[in-house]
Design a protein around this motif. Structure first.
Motif, short mmCIF file in Angstrom:
data_model
loop_
_atom_site.label_atom_id
_atom_site.label_comp_id
_atom_site.label_asym_id
_atom_site.label_seq_id
_atom_site.Cartn_x
_atom_site.Cartn_y
_atom_site.Cartn_z
N ILE A 51 0.84 -1.19 0.00
CA ILE A 51 0.00 0.00 0.00
C ILE A 51 0.88 1.24 0.00
O ILE A 51 1.93 1.28 0.65
CB ILE A 51 -0.98 -0.01 1.20
CG1 ILE A 51 -2.02 1.10 1.09
CG2 ILE A 51 -0.22 0.07 2.54
CD1 ILE A 51 -3.19 0.93 2.05
N GLY A 55 -2.30 5.55 0.93
CA GLY A 55 -3.34 4.52 0.89
C GLY A 55 -4.10 4.50 -0.42
O GLY A 55 -4.98 3.67 -0.61
N THR A 58 -2.97 0.27 -3.98
CA THR A 58 -2.75 -1.01 -3.33
C THR A 58 -2.31 -2.04 -4.36
O THR A 58 -2.61 -1.90 -5.56
CB THR A 58 -4.01 -1.52 -2.61
OG1 THR A 58 -5.09 -1.58 -3.55
CG2 THR A 58 -4.39 -0.60 -1.46
N SER A 71 -4.97 -2.09 4.14
CA SER A 71 -5.42 -0.73 4.39
C SER A 71 -4.50 -0.11 5.43
O SER A 71 -3.68 -0.81 6.05
CB SER A 71 -6.88 -0.71 4.87
OG SER A 71 -7.01 -1.40 6.10
N ARG A 72 -4.63 1.18 5.62
CA ARG A 72 -3.80 1.85 6.61
C ARG A 72 -4.57 2.98 7.26
O ARG A 72 -5.46 3.56 6.65
CB ARG A 72 -2.50 2.37 5.98
CG ARG A 72 -2.68 3.40 4.91
CD ARG A 72 -1.35 3.66 4.20
NE ARG A 72 -0.38 4.29 5.07
CZ ARG A 72 0.94 4.20 4.91
NH1 ARG A 72 1.42 3.49 3.91
NH2 ARG A 72 1.76 4.82 5.73
#
Length: 125
Positions: A51, A55, A58, A71-72
């Motif tokens: 990622i 974000g 990806t 995800s972050r």
């Protein structure tokens, strides 16, 4: 220096789900692209997902596309790996990786400067 601490691994039945977390410290997290890799005994460490710093981008290995989501949360300095529809072949030690060199590409092992300690994920059939 970036320190990475992973959590969330464990034992799950096939078809189940797990969410892995990796908390980073040492540098502003929003400046650090991250990824997840995994390794089975006797095999090379392989790319799972990556990622970008924001974000917005990806990347996934073909073997996990449609089942895993990376995800972050930059406010929490954390990157996640949501793993659904788990299969026995997903069993491995999972590693968080951070701080890309932007030389080899997001799926390359040598792309990342820092690594977590790894944690076991076991999927029983």
């Amino acid at each position: 220096q970036v320190q990475l601490v992973e959590s969330g691994g464990g034992l799950v039945q096939a078809g189940g789900s797990l969410r892995l977390s990796c908390v980073a410290s040492g540098r502003p997290f929003s400046n650090i692209a991250t990824g997840w890799f995994r390794q089975n005994s006797g095999k090379e460490r392989e790319f799972v997902a990556g990622i970008s710093r924001s974000g917005g981008s990806t990347y996934y290995a073909d073997s996990v596309k449609g089942r895993f989501t990376i995800s972050r949360d930059n406010a929490k300095n954390t990157v996640y790996l949501q793993m659904n529809s788990l299969k026995p072949e997903d069993t491995a030690v999972y590693y968080c990786a951070a701080d890309r060199t932007y030389v080899y590409g997001p799926s390359a092992l040598y792309e990342y400067r820092y690594w977590g300690q790894g944690m076991q994920v076991t999927v029983s059939s």
